[in-house]
Write a protein that holds these residues in place. Structure first.
Motif, PDB file in Angstrom:
ATOM      1  N   CYS A  39      -1.000  -9.210   4.716  1.00  0.00           N
ATOM      2  CA  CYS A  39      -0.548  -8.055   3.770  1.00  0.00           C
ATOM      3  C   CYS A  39      -0.771  -7.024   4.452  1.00  0.00           C
ATOM      4  CB  CYS A  39      -0.999  -8.202   2.331  1.00  0.00           C
ATOM      5  SG  CYS A  39      -1.082  -9.763   1.647  1.00  0.00           S
ATOM      6  N   LYS A  60      -4.763  -3.507   7.759  1.00  0.00           N
ATOM      7  CA  LYS A  60      -4.807  -2.209   7.351  1.00  0.00           C
ATOM      8  C   LYS A  60      -4.043  -1.421   8.625  1.00  0.00           C
ATOM      9  CE  LYS A  60      -8.490   0.845   7.110  1.00  0.00           C
ATOM     10  NZ  LYS A  60      -9.605   1.808   6.505  1.00  0.00           N
ATOM     11  N   SER A 118      -5.185 -15.666   3.562  1.00  0.00           N
ATOM     12  CA  SER A 118      -4.496 -14.498   3.243  1.00  0.00           C
ATOM     13  C   SER A 118      -5.325 -13.368   3.307  1.00  0.00           C
ATOM     14  CB  SER A 118      -4.311 -14.424   1.469  1.00  0.00           C
ATOM     15  OG  SER A 118      -3.547 -13.591   1.081  1.00  0.00           O
ATOM     16  N   ARG A 119      -4.741 -12.424   4.399  1.00  0.00           N
ATOM     17  CA  ARG A 119      -5.487 -11.144   4.822  1.00  0.00           C
ATOM     18  C   ARG A 119      -4.835  -9.926   4.747  1.00  0.00           C
ATOM     19  NH1 ARG A 119      -9.014 -13.637   8.939  1.00  0.00           N
ATOM     20  NH2 ARG A 119     -10.091 -11.363   9.153  1.00  0.00           N
ATOM     21  N   TYR A 120      -5.685  -8.672   4.512  1.00  0.00           N
ATOM     22  CA  TYR A 120      -5.092  -7.645   4.524  1.00  0.00           C
ATOM     23  C   TYR A 120      -5.279  -7.016   6.077  1.00  0.00           C
ATOM     24  CZ  TYR A 120      -5.435  -8.050  -0.572  1.00  0.00           C
ATOM     25  OH  TYR A 120      -5.158  -8.510  -1.767  1.00  0.00           O
ATOM     26  N   THR A 157     -11.148  -3.880   1.168  1.00  0.00           N
ATOM     27  CA  THR A 157     -11.390  -5.183   1.832  1.00  0.00           C
ATOM     28  C   THR A 157     -11.166  -5.089   3.292  1.00  0.00           C
ATOM     29  OG1 THR A 157     -10.535  -6.146  -0.309  1.00  0.00           O
ATOM     30  CG2 THR A 157     -10.409  -7.416   1.606  1.00  0.00           C
ATOM     31  N   ALA A 158     -10.204  -4.494   3.749  1.00  0.00           N
ATOM     32  CA  ALA A 158      -9.822  -4.331   5.156  1.00  0.00           C
ATOM     33  C   ALA A 158     -11.088  -3.627   5.853  1.00  0.00           C
ATOM     34  CB  ALA A 158      -8.610  -3.759   5.470  1.00  0.00           C
ATOM     35  N   VAL A 179      -1.365  -3.080   4.650  1.00  0.00           N
ATOM     36  CA  VAL A 179      -1.732  -1.885   3.682  1.00  0.00           C
ATOM     37  C   VAL A 179      -2.049  -0.694   4.186  1.00  0.00           C
ATOM     38  CG1 VAL A 179      -2.613  -3.608   2.189  1.00  0.00           C
ATOM     39  CG2 VAL A 179      -4.040  -2.665   3.887  1.00  0.00           C
ATOM     40  N   ALA A 187      -7.263  -3.109  -1.637  1.00  0.00           N
ATOM     41  CA  ALA A 187      -7.071  -4.063  -0.492  1.00  0.00           C
ATOM     42  C   ALA A 187      -7.636  -3.400   0.780  1.00  0.00           C
ATOM     43  CB  ALA A 187      -5.792  -4.638  -0.500  1.00  0.00           C
ATOM     44  N   LYS A 188      -7.494  -1.923   0.923  1.00  0.00           N
ATOM     45  CA  LYS A 188      -7.755  -1.258   1.904  1.00  0.00           C
ATOM     46  C   LYS A 188      -9.115  -1.391   2.154  1.00  0.00           C
ATOM     47  CE  LYS A 188      -5.522   2.131   0.291  1.00  0.00           C
ATOM     48  NZ  LYS A 188      -4.546   1.503  -0.670  1.00  0.00           N
TER      49      LYS A 188
END
Length: 428
Positions: A182, A137, A133-135, A14-15, A184, A11-12
């Motif tokens: 989210c 960081k 739905s987003r990450y 992705t951010a 992260v 996920a990091k």
């Protein structure tokens, strides 16, 4: 220029890719989902463990083939794999890759591609169609230095993102339709540790909770168990937008194994905090990660881990086999466990978890839950507070579902479950 951006790994990453995509768009480049429709392909790589390294090399080879066939003109390899294996990558792909860039060296990528047209764009742009739905960081790097982990070598030491920047990005994401953020980082609990003004995770959570719109879900991913206590738990539960969901990777429960991992955390502390959470919120969702086959793990220490998992009853659990990573301390440890034994133990953990997950799911039958809709095609499904994107279960919806739009939140009454998934009927 039409650019295909492939984001690999966690996920990091992705951010990170969302920041890169936004910068590319601000320079007038067009992002496409089809590599064959692009002039340039950029892969943001992962190099965490050897399985990931192989997967990412295969992805580079696939893009290399498209370039050799004339489908794309430019190939850029960026991210963690370059941080860790730049020399080897240059030797292997020197003729096909036009640019190698380390993690967050997005300025290098922009300079290489040029800026055909400057536009006023936000600093983050979703890399998938799942804009709801987003990450988010909040930090990079790690100071914990677990003996098995290559992250400090790849990403460096802890660097917390300034709170003002996080709040700004959160607001932008929500304005673009995000319903779930989210948070992260390698370990959220140490956020702000290097700041001199006292800013920490609680400060950030308090400000985020007050900043994002009503109804927004805030989900916390990756907290070190050593730094989760009753006070932090009480604080999180007092914030109305924080989901009753925590991802707390324990990796193991045997004290000798944890000491060798450089993660000394008394089993008594972990038992106390997990029990405390369940006592004040019985339906609180606990997610963890465990490792099997770490050097020195024998039948006794593995049995202790099995007992711990059985006693705590995590809602979600991921198990993986230890991978000796080049350059880490653990790679030279004695007491190596055979791959066969490690995989067998991993299977046993997951078999146990399957039974636990089913029992935890049955607790929700007859209850009502809010569900964030992810898909409305052949099957209508989404996720509840129990389900982080991509790694947990889903809620399949029935009833009046024809007009449900992805990104909407609906109320559903749960009527059945299947291990990690729930089934619910939409309440009119």
């Amino acid at each position: 220029m039409r650019i295909y951006l492939l984001s690999m790994g966690c996920a990091k990453n992705t951010a990170d890719s969302e920041h890169l995509k936004a910068q590319l768009e601000s320079c007038g480049h067009e992002i496409t989902d089809d590599p064959k429709d692009s002039e340039c392909a950029i892969i943001n790589t992962c190099g965490f463990i050897q399985d990931a390294v192989k997967e990412n090399i295969d992805a580079i080879i696939d893009l290399e083939a498209l370039k050799n066939d004339g489908k794309i003109k430019t190939l850029i390899v960026a991210g963690c794999l370059v941080n860790r294996y730049e020399k080897e990558l240059r030797e292997e792909f020197s003729e096909s890759v036009d640019l190698f860039a380390r993690s967050e060296e997005w300025g290098k990528v922009i300079d290489f591609l040029g800026q055909p047209e400057s536009k006023n764009c936000p600093p983050v742009s979703p890399v998938s169609n799942n804009y709801w739905s987003r990450y988010l960081k909040i930090s990079e790097g790690c100071n914990t230095l677990c003996s098995y982990c290559a992250i400090p070598m790849i990403r460096g030491r802890l660097r917390s993102v300034p709170m003002e920047q996080i709040l700004r990005e959160a607001s932008i994401m929500c304005s673009a339709g995000a319903r779930e953020l989210c948070l992260v980082g390698q370990d959220l609990t140490v956020y702000g540790q290097e700041f001199s003004d006292g800013t920490n995770l609680r400060t950030l959570i308090h400000e985020l909770n007050a900043t994002v719109p009503a109804g927004t879900w805030l989900r916390l991913l990756y907290l070190h168990p050593n730094r989760v206590d009753e006070a932090l738990t009480n604080f999180l539960m007092s914030q109305d937008k924080i989901l009753h969901y925590l991802d707390i990777p324990i990796q193991h429960s045997d004290p000798e194994i944890l000491a060798r991992m450089n993660r000394p955390c008394p089993e008594g502390h972990m038992r106390r905090i997990f029990t405390y959470i369940r006592e004040i919120a019985p339906l609180f969702t606990l997610r963890t990660t465990v490792m099997t086959g770490f050097p020195g793990e024998d039948a006794k220490s593995f049995g202790r881990l099995m007992d711990f998992v059985s006693d705590i009853e995590f809602d979600r659990l991921g198990a993986f086999v230890y991978s000796p990573e080049e350059g880490t301390k653990a790679a030279s440890f004695k007491g190596k466990v055979s791959r066969k034994a490690a995989e067998s133990r991993c299977d046993r953990i997951m078999e146990l978890q399957s039974e636990i997950a089913q029992e935890r799911g049955e607790l929700f039958i007859g209850r009502e839950l809010d569900v964030l809709v992810d898909e409305n095609e052949d099957v209508v499904c989404g996720r509840s507070y129990r389900d982080a994107p991509e790694v947990d279960g889903i809620v399949t919806l029935t009833g009046n579902v024809e007009d449900l739009k992805p990104g909407s939140i609906v109320r559903a009454k749960i009527y059945d479950c299947a291990e990690n998934d729930l089934f619910g009927e939409v309440i009119a």
